[in-house]
Each structure stands twice: as C-alpha cells, then as structure tokens.
Motif scaffolding. Sequence first.
Motif, PDB file in Angstrom:
ATOM      1  N   LYS A 244       0.833  -1.211   0.000  1.00  0.00           N
ATOM      2  CA  LYS A 244       0.000   0.000   0.000  1.00  0.00           C
ATOM      3  C   LYS A 244       0.865   1.257   0.000  1.00  0.00           C
ATOM      4  N   GLU A 245       1.882   1.264   0.844  1.00  0.00           N
ATOM      5  CA  GLU A 245       2.789   2.412   0.892  1.00  0.00           C
ATOM      6  C   GLU A 245       3.469   2.624  -0.455  1.00  0.00           C
ATOM      7  N   PHE A 246       3.870   1.525  -1.083  1.00  0.00           N
ATOM      8  CA  PHE A 246       4.534   1.610  -2.377  1.00  0.00           C
ATOM      9  C   PHE A 246       3.598   2.200  -3.432  1.00  0.00           C
ATOM     10  N   VAL A 247       2.372   1.688  -3.507  1.00  0.00           N
ATOM     11  CA  VAL A 247       1.408   2.179  -4.495  1.00  0.00           C
ATOM     12  C   VAL A 247       1.134   3.660  -4.278  1.00  0.00           C
ATOM     13  N   GLU A 248       0.936   4.049  -3.035  1.00  0.00           N
ATOM     14  CA  GLU A 248       0.645   5.448  -2.731  1.00  0.00           C
ATOM     15  C   GLU A 248       1.835   6.353  -3.063  1.00  0.00           C
ATOM     16  N   SER A 249       3.043   5.875  -2.794  1.00  0.00           N
ATOM     17  CA  SER A 249       4.224   6.692  -3.089  1.00  0.00           C
ATOM     18  C   SER A 249       4.469   6.804  -4.590  1.00  0.00           C
ATOM     19  N   MET A 250       4.035   5.806  -5.343  1.00  0.00           N
ATOM     20  CA  MET A 250       4.277   5.824  -6.787  1.00  0.00           C
ATOM     21  C   MET A 250       3.157   6.506  -7.571  1.00  0.00           C
ATOM     22  N   ALA A 251       2.012   6.715  -6.961  1.00  0.00           N
ATOM     23  CA  ALA A 251       0.862   7.269  -7.678  1.00  0.00           C
ATOM     24  C   ALA A 251       1.180   8.614  -8.310  1.00  0.00           C
ATOM     25  N   GLU A 252       1.785   9.513  -7.555  1.00  0.00           N
ATOM     26  CA  GLU A 252       2.101  10.836  -8.085  1.00  0.00           C
ATOM     27  C   GLU A 252       3.137  10.739  -9.210  1.00  0.00           C
ATOM     28  N   GLU A 253       4.139   9.904  -9.003  1.00  0.00           N
ATOM     29  CA  GLU A 253       5.187   9.719 -10.021  1.00  0.00           C
ATOM     30  C   GLU A 253       4.592   9.121 -11.297  1.00  0.00           C
ATOM     31  N   TYR A 254       3.716   8.155 -11.130  1.00  0.00           N
ATOM     32  CA  TYR A 254       3.032   7.503 -12.246  1.00  0.00           C
ATOM     33  C   TYR A 254       2.242   8.537 -13.050  1.00  0.00           C
ATOM     34  N   ASN A 255       1.528   9.419 -12.348  1.00  0.00           N
ATOM     35  CA  ASN A 255       0.751  10.462 -13.027  1.00  0.00           C
ATOM     36  C   ASN A 255       1.651  11.462 -13.738  1.00  0.00           C
ATOM     37  N   LYS A 256       2.779  11.811 -13.117  1.00  0.00           N
ATOM     38  CA  LYS A 256       3.724  12.735 -13.756  1.00  0.00           C
ATOM     39  C   LYS A 256       4.257  12.156 -15.064  1.00  0.00           C
ATOM     40  N   VAL A 257       4.626  10.890 -15.020  1.00  0.00           N
ATOM     41  CA  VAL A 257       5.139  10.221 -16.225  1.00  0.00           C
ATOM     42  C   VAL A 257       4.052  10.186 -17.293  1.00  0.00           C
ATOM     43  N   THR A 258       2.833   9.866 -16.886  1.00  0.00           N
ATOM     44  CA  THR A 258       1.727   9.795 -17.846  1.00  0.00           C
ATOM     45  C   THR A 258       1.458  11.159 -18.467  1.00  0.00           C
ATOM     46  N   MET A 259       1.471  12.212 -17.673  1.00  0.00           N
ATOM     47  CA  MET A 259       1.227  13.556 -18.212  1.00  0.00           C
ATOM     48  C   MET A 259       2.331  13.975 -19.191  1.00  0.00           C
ATOM     49  N   LYS A 260       3.532  13.449 -18.993  1.00  0.00           N
ATOM     50  CA  LYS A 260       4.638  13.743 -19.906  1.00  0.00           C
ATOM     51  C   LYS A 260       4.317  13.257 -21.323  1.00  0.00           C
ATOM     52  N   PHE A 261       3.528  12.191 -21.438  1.00  0.00           N
ATOM     53  CA  PHE A 261       3.153  11.659 -22.749  1.00  0.00           C
ATOM     54  C   PHE A 261       2.353  12.680 -23.561  1.00  0.00           C
ATOM     55  N   PHE A 262       1.611  13.523 -22.862  1.00  0.00           N
ATOM     56  CA  PHE A 262       0.720  14.475 -23.531  1.00  0.00           C
ATOM     57  C   PHE A 262       1.290  15.894 -23.563  1.00  0.00           C
ATOM     58  N   GLN A 263       2.511  16.034 -23.090  1.00  0.00           N
ATOM     59  CA  GLN A 263       3.176  17.337 -23.041  1.00  0.00           C
ATOM     60  C   GLN A 263       3.249  17.964 -24.436  1.00  0.00           C
TER      61      GLN A 263
END
Length: 138
Positions: A96-115
């Motif tokens: 759970k801690e891992f998923v929560e810590s990676m959620a923001e990073e995951y979203n940042k990487v995803t938003m980079k696709f649409f930059q």
Amino acid sequence: MTNHEELLKLFYCILKKMKKEWSTQLQGINYSQYLILRILNRSGPQKAAQLAEVTQMTPGAITSATDKLVAEGYAERKGDKEDRRVVFLEITDKGKEFVESMAEEYNKVTMKFFQGLPDEDIQHLIRIYNKIWDNLEQ
C-alpha cells in the motif's frame, strides 16, 4: 499502409513505449506487477483468476508476477476460511505504501506523454478515449 494498419502500428508502439517509461519509474517491479498492486489496493483481495481477467494476463503470467510481489513483501497469499482450495492475493502495508508513493510519479510520467499538445488536441483525445471506452463497454 492503410490508415487502420498505421493506427494499429502506432497504437502498439506507443503502448509499448508507455509501459517501458512507467517501468523505469517503478522500483524493482514491472508495470504488470504495479498494475496488480493498484488493483489489490483499490479492490481488496483477489483470486488469481480475477486478476487475470482484469489485467488481461494469462494465469501463468499472473502466478509469475504475484510470486515476485509476495517475495518482495508487497502482497501475500491467504487461503479462504471456508474453502482451503481458494487462495486470495492481498496487498500488504508495504505494498500500500509503495502504491501510494508511486501514484504521483506515475501520473507525472503519464502527463509527460501528452506534453506539448494544444488544448484542442487534448479535447479530441478525450472525445476519442470516451468513444473507445464506450466500445469496450459494449
């Protein structure tokens, strides 16, 4: 090459590249394993067959992926109290801690696709993704 052939080629190339980008952000697990953790975190304990259906992975691939998650302490297998043949995969506190810590990073990487896409293109993508979603729901 027809438009449909080009669309399929681009779609698979982009999907492959996206998975690679997501995987580089994950610490020691791959995208499929992260996806399993997200599902467990959101939906609670799951049987392997349920995970295979949701992730569209084979049962063998689910077993392999979950073995690593269990070995790393991100998930654990628990038997059903009523039917010992049934085994559920459950996310641990570490998972759970891992998923929560990676959620923001995951979203940042995803938003980079649409930059760099103009708002008009973003609106077209939203419309297209909604149509694809509708197609998948039918």
